[in-house]
Design a protein around this motif. Structure first.
Motif, PDB file in Angstrom:
ATOM      1  N   GLY A  37      58.855  42.804  11.045  1.00  0.00           N
ATOM      2  CA  GLY A  37      58.992  44.228  10.798  1.00  0.00           C
ATOM      3  C   GLY A  37      58.346  45.139  11.822  1.00  0.00           C
ATOM      4  O   GLY A  37      58.413  46.359  11.694  1.00  0.00           O
ATOM      5  N   TYR A  38      57.694  44.569  12.846  1.00  0.00           N
ATOM      6  CA  TYR A  38      57.011  45.407  13.837  1.00  0.00           C
ATOM      7  C   TYR A  38      57.976  45.919  14.897  1.00  0.00           C
ATOM      8  O   TYR A  38      58.964  45.274  15.231  1.00  0.00           O
ATOM      9  CB  TYR A  38      55.854  44.639  14.477  1.00  0.00           C
ATOM     10  N   MET A  39      57.657  47.092  15.450  1.00  0.00           N
ATOM     11  CA  MET A  39      58.514  47.763  16.416  1.00  0.00           C
ATOM     12  C   MET A  39      58.651  46.951  17.696  1.00  0.00           C
ATOM     13  O   MET A  39      57.700  46.331  18.160  1.00  0.00           O
ATOM     14  CB  MET A  39      57.950  49.143  16.751  1.00  0.00           C
ATOM     15  N   VAL A  40      59.862  46.991  18.259  1.00  0.00           N
ATOM     16  CA  VAL A  40      60.138  46.329  19.536  1.00  0.00           C
ATOM     17  C   VAL A  40      59.888  47.349  20.635  1.00  0.00           C
ATOM     18  O   VAL A  40      60.558  48.381  20.696  1.00  0.00           O
ATOM     19  CB  VAL A  40      61.604  45.837  19.597  1.00  0.00           C
ATOM     20  N   GLY A  41      58.904  47.088  21.504  1.00  0.00           N
ATOM     21  CA  GLY A  41      58.571  48.021  22.583  1.00  0.00           C
ATOM     22  C   GLY A  41      58.041  49.337  22.043  1.00  0.00           C
ATOM     23  O   GLY A  41      58.227  49.685  20.895  1.00  0.00           O
ATOM     24  N   VAL A  48      50.695  51.654  16.238  1.00  0.00           N
ATOM     25  CA  VAL A  48      51.432  50.517  15.686  1.00  0.00           C
ATOM     26  C   VAL A  48      52.382  51.032  14.613  1.00  0.00           C
ATOM     27  O   VAL A  48      51.986  51.727  13.687  1.00  0.00           O
ATOM     28  CB  VAL A  48      50.475  49.459  15.102  1.00  0.00           C
ATOM     29  N   ARG A  49      53.664  50.685  14.777  1.00  0.00           N
ATOM     30  CA  ARG A  49      54.682  51.082  13.803  1.00  0.00           C
ATOM     31  C   ARG A  49      55.391  49.845  13.289  1.00  0.00           C
ATOM     32  O   ARG A  49      55.664  48.918  14.040  1.00  0.00           O
ATOM     33  CB  ARG A  49      55.695  52.025  14.453  1.00  0.00           C
ATOM     34  N   TYR A  50      55.687  49.863  11.990  1.00  0.00           N
ATOM     35  CA  TYR A  50      56.421  48.748  11.392  1.00  0.00           C
ATOM     36  C   TYR A  50      57.206  49.258  10.194  1.00  0.00           C
ATOM     37  O   TYR A  50      56.992  50.371   9.728  1.00  0.00           O
ATOM     38  CB  TYR A  50      55.473  47.611  11.007  1.00  0.00           C
TER      39      TYR A  50
END
Length: 97
Positions: A37-41, A48-50
């Motif tokens: 669920g974590y952001m790609v790039g 931190v975004r998810y």
């Protein structure tokens, strides 16, 4: 489908616009890994975004929070000239002044 996007101190409702074998795209642009669920790039350090699957009642809670925030923001931008006497009376009653 919708997911919850976690952005630093905030959570928002996001729309899934595309799903690939390894990624989930929300709002037509932000990509997240399917496995965790974590952001790609673009995500790292303090930002931190998810995403997560909404829990029971979480969507309604976030909608209510957004509604309150929108009303507060609109009130904050108001001037005395934007408020009628009747509106002021109602606000006074709600605030218990």
């Amino acid at each position: 489908d919708v997911v919850i996007e976690h952005c630093r101190w905030d959570k928002v409702i996001a729309t899934v616009t595309k799903v690939t074998a390894t990624q989930i795209v929300i709002n037509g642009e932000d990509r997240y890994r399917k496995k965790d669920g974590y952001m790609v790039g673009g995500s790292g350090g303090w930002w931190v975004r998810y995403i997560s699957v909404p829990e029971d009642g979480e969507i309604e809670t976030l909608k209510r929070k957004k509604f309150i925030s929108d009303v507060y923001s609109a009130m904050h931008k108001m001037t005395e000239q934007d408020l009628t006497y009747d509106q002021a009376v109602k606000i006074k009653e709600v605030l218990g002044l």
